[in-house]
Design a protein around this motif. Structure first.
Motif, mmCIF file in Angstrom:
data_model
loop_
_atom_site.group_PDB
_atom_site.id
_atom_site.type_symbol
_atom_site.label_atom_id
_atom_site.label_comp_id
_atom_site.label_asym_id
_atom_site.label_seq_id
_atom_site.Cartn_x
_atom_site.Cartn_y
_atom_site.Cartn_z
ATOM 1 N N UNK A 1 0.416 -0.979 0.282
ATOM 2 C CA UNK A 1 -0.345 -0.066 -0.081
ATOM 3 C C UNK A 1 0.942 1.672 0.285
ATOM 4 N N UNK A 2 2.027 1.075 0.175
ATOM 5 C CA UNK A 2 2.863 2.519 0.261
ATOM 6 C C UNK A 2 4.552 2.055 0.614
ATOM 7 N N UNK A 3 5.340 2.716 0.755
ATOM 8 C CA UNK A 3 6.663 2.637 0.923
ATOM 9 C C UNK A 3 6.991 1.660 2.475
ATOM 10 N N UNK A 4 7.830 0.473 2.533
ATOM 11 C CA UNK A 4 7.728 -0.530 3.334
ATOM 12 C C UNK A 4 8.705 0.293 4.419
ATOM 13 N N UNK A 5 9.947 1.266 4.038
ATOM 14 C CA UNK A 5 10.521 1.137 4.854
ATOM 15 C C UNK A 5 10.449 2.779 5.381
ATOM 16 N N UNK A 6 9.096 3.194 5.751
ATOM 17 C CA UNK A 6 8.764 4.169 6.150
ATOM 18 C C UNK A 6 8.678 2.828 7.554
ATOM 19 N N UNK A 7 8.056 1.766 7.775
ATOM 20 C CA UNK A 7 7.402 0.728 9.262
ATOM 21 C C UNK A 7 9.348 0.741 9.870
#
Length: 321
Positions: free
Chosen positions: A87-93
């Motif tokens: 759904x979006x940018x995984x490295x934001x997690x």
């Protein structure tokens, strides 16, 4: 109802497996809410970014993600890769590296990180990304102007930091690194810009470069797809020649035995990847006519939206996740 459906339909963060044209049968792990990203790309198939941010935090509960993966592994466990994407940018997690470790510790299935690369200038993000067996980075611009026109990044981000972060990651990472160039007509598809992208990519040294195109209905209606002939001319600018993805250039989707599936599986797919009825059927290994009947019914009920792109009908979920 199949075993796979009874399990994966109950998951919030684990979805699939679905057939991927790049990775085979791919189990998805979705770590951020819908359209939470560092970019607001003009070609995004999921629509405008709802939360454009560079804030790294535990968007999805790490323990719940791990538990869903363990449950999937115990009840199904068949996939060619496990991909951090959706759904979006995984490295934001903030704990995506920990999640990669948890997957690697429990099974031999290769892990894939699909990232726009915008946060690789951060040492902690590079260290976490290096835990994936394969990393694919979006690399579609040769300069700040083109980068901003295509991706509309968060104001805090800078193109030079983006390039330097990827360059450092390549120096530190021993795994398989691919660049994906999203070609958009009139933005970066002219030979001059693409040649500069190729030169910049060669200076970093990915293992491969793939040219992709906006196939599904994009965020901005003005987005156009370069022709197959143009793509062929652009591919040879790369050394070695870039692989071309897209409708006319990809191999058929991985075959899977046909099975019965429910609405929840379809919604789980099209909420992250709008798709035509035949793509849904092939991705989930189901009968196309049955899938189309379900999609048409869900459209009439207001849960699915129909969108047309170059003569093809695509379906997207209208439900919040």
């Amino acid at each position: 109802m199949t075993l796979s459906e009874t399990q994966t339909s109950a998951y919030r963060y684990v979805f699939g497996p679905v057939a991927s044209r790049r990775f085979g049968l791919s189990l998805g792990v979705d770590l951020v809410p819908l359209k939470t990203c560092t970019y607001d790309c003009i070609y995004c198939q999921l629509g405008p970014t709802r939360a454009r941010t560079v804030e790294r935090r535990e968007w999805a509960p790490t323990d719940v993600v791990k538990r869903e993966f363990r449950d999937w592994l115990a009840h199904d466990g068949k996939a060619d890769v496990v991909s951090l994407a959706g759904s979006g940018e995984p490295t934001l997690h903030a704990a995506f590296g920990e999640i990669l470790d948890a997957i690697r510790d429990r099974c031999p299935i290769p892990t894939v990180l699909l990232t726009n690369g915008s946060l690789l200038h951060l040492p902690e993000v590079r260290a976490a990304a290096a835990r994936a067996h394969r990393v694919k980075v979006t690399f579609s611009a040769p300069d700040e102007e083109t980068w901003r026109a295509l991706h509309r990044p968060s104001p805090e981000l800078r193109f030079d930091d983006f390039v330097e972060g990827i360059r450092r990651f390549r120096e530190e990472y021993a795994g398989d690194l691919a660049f994906e160039v999203m070609a958009v007509e009139g933005v970066n598809s002219d030979p001059d810009r693409m040649a500069r992208i190729a030169k910049l990519a060669q200076s970093i040294g990915p293992d491969r470069v793939q040219i992709n195109v906006p196939v599904r209905p994009p965020c901005e209606r003005t987005v156009r797809t370069p022709s197959a002939a143009v793509l062929e001319r652009l591919a040879v600018l790369f050394d070695p020649r870039a692989e071309i993805l897209g409708v006319e250039a990809v191999s058929p989707v991985v075959d899977a035995p046909q099975r019965t599936l429910g609405e929840s599986e379809i919604l789980g797919l099209i909420s992250r990847h709008p798709a035509s009825a035949d793509e849904v059927a092939r991705a989930l290994g189901a009968d196309e006519r049955a899938v189309l009947r379900l999609l048409e019914r869900m459209t009439l009920e207001g849960r699915v939206a129909r969108r047309e792109r170059e003569g093809r009908i695509y379906f997207a979920s209208k439900l919040e996740r």
